[in-house]
Design an enzyme around this catalytic site. Structure first.
Site, short mmCIF file in Angstrom:
data_model
loop_
_atom_site.label_atom_id
_atom_site.label_comp_id
_atom_site.label_asym_id
_atom_site.label_seq_id
_atom_site.Cartn_x
_atom_site.Cartn_y
_atom_site.Cartn_z
N HIS A 78 -15.05 1.04 0.65
CA HIS A 78 -14.16 1.87 -0.18
C HIS A 78 -13.03 1.02 -0.77
O HIS A 78 -12.81 -0.11 -0.33
CB HIS A 78 -13.58 3.07 0.60
CG HIS A 78 -12.65 2.72 1.74
ND1 HIS A 78 -13.09 2.57 3.04
CD2 HIS A 78 -11.31 2.51 1.79
CE1 HIS A 78 -12.06 2.29 3.83
NE2 HIS A 78 -10.96 2.25 3.10
N HIS A 137 -5.87 -1.71 -0.80
CA HIS A 137 -6.85 -2.58 -0.14
C HIS A 137 -8.27 -2.28 -0.61
O HIS A 137 -8.52 -1.23 -1.19
CB HIS A 137 -6.78 -2.49 1.39
CG HIS A 137 -7.04 -1.13 1.98
ND1 HIS A 137 -6.04 -0.22 2.23
CD2 HIS A 137 -8.18 -0.53 2.38
CE1 HIS A 137 -6.55 0.87 2.76
NE2 HIS A 137 -7.86 0.73 2.86
N GLU A 139 -10.12 5.95 -1.43
CA GLU A 139 -9.09 6.39 -0.51
C GLU A 139 -7.77 6.42 -1.26
O GLU A 139 -7.49 5.51 -2.06
CB GLU A 139 -9.00 5.40 0.67
CG GLU A 139 -7.92 5.74 1.70
CD GLU A 139 -7.86 4.74 2.86
OE1 GLU A 139 -8.39 3.62 2.75
OE2 GLU A 139 -7.26 5.11 3.90
CO CO Z 1 -9.01 2.05 3.97
#
Ligand code: CO
Length: 134
Positions: free
Chosen positions: A79, A7, A130
């Site tokens: 992020h 994502h 991440e």
């Molecule tokens: Co995230």
């Protein structure tokens, strides 16, 4: 080691307003908002078929995205999340290469109920990264 893009996260000051823009202007199908008090955020996922957009709104005192929204009051890209098969092996490889892992260096359970880690943006060209074990 590097897997799919899971994502892209966008921090927003008002989740209801931001998700309405994605629904009405972009025709996106919205997920349900999820409050994650242990992470200090409320999240809402939008599935785009090849990846997801994660809208993030601060939740409670001392949210980890509060300072980001002070600098970017209209919101901004926060992020990106890559998938890995083995998060401990990925962490150890990254640490050996000199990358900094945020927090105590141990994976936490993220918004999908899977272990996640965050890497210092200064080590990845100004982008908070991440990693999620899938
Ligand atoms: Co995230």
């Amino acid at each position: 080691m590097l897997g799919r893009l899971n994502h892209v996260a966008i921090a927003v000051p008002d989740l209801a307003a931001a998700s309405a823009v994605y629904r009405d202007a972009l025709g996106a199908t919205l997920g349900e908002p999820q409050a994650l008090p242990e992470h200090g955020v409320t999240v809402l996922f939008i599935d785009t078929g090849n990846t997801k957009i994660e809208l993030l709104e601060p939740l409670g005192e001392g949210s980890p995205i509060a300072a980001f929204l002070e600098k970017n009051p209209a919101g901004g890209m926060h992020h990106i999340c890559y998938e890995v098969d083995d998060i401990i092996a990925a962490r150890d490889r990254l640490k050996a290469s000199g990358a900094r892992v945020l927090g105590d260096g141990n994976p936490r359970i993220g918004a999908h109920g899977k272990p996640v880690l965050f890497l210092h943006p200064k080590d990845f060209f100004g982008t908070l990264v991440e990693l999620e074990q899938v």
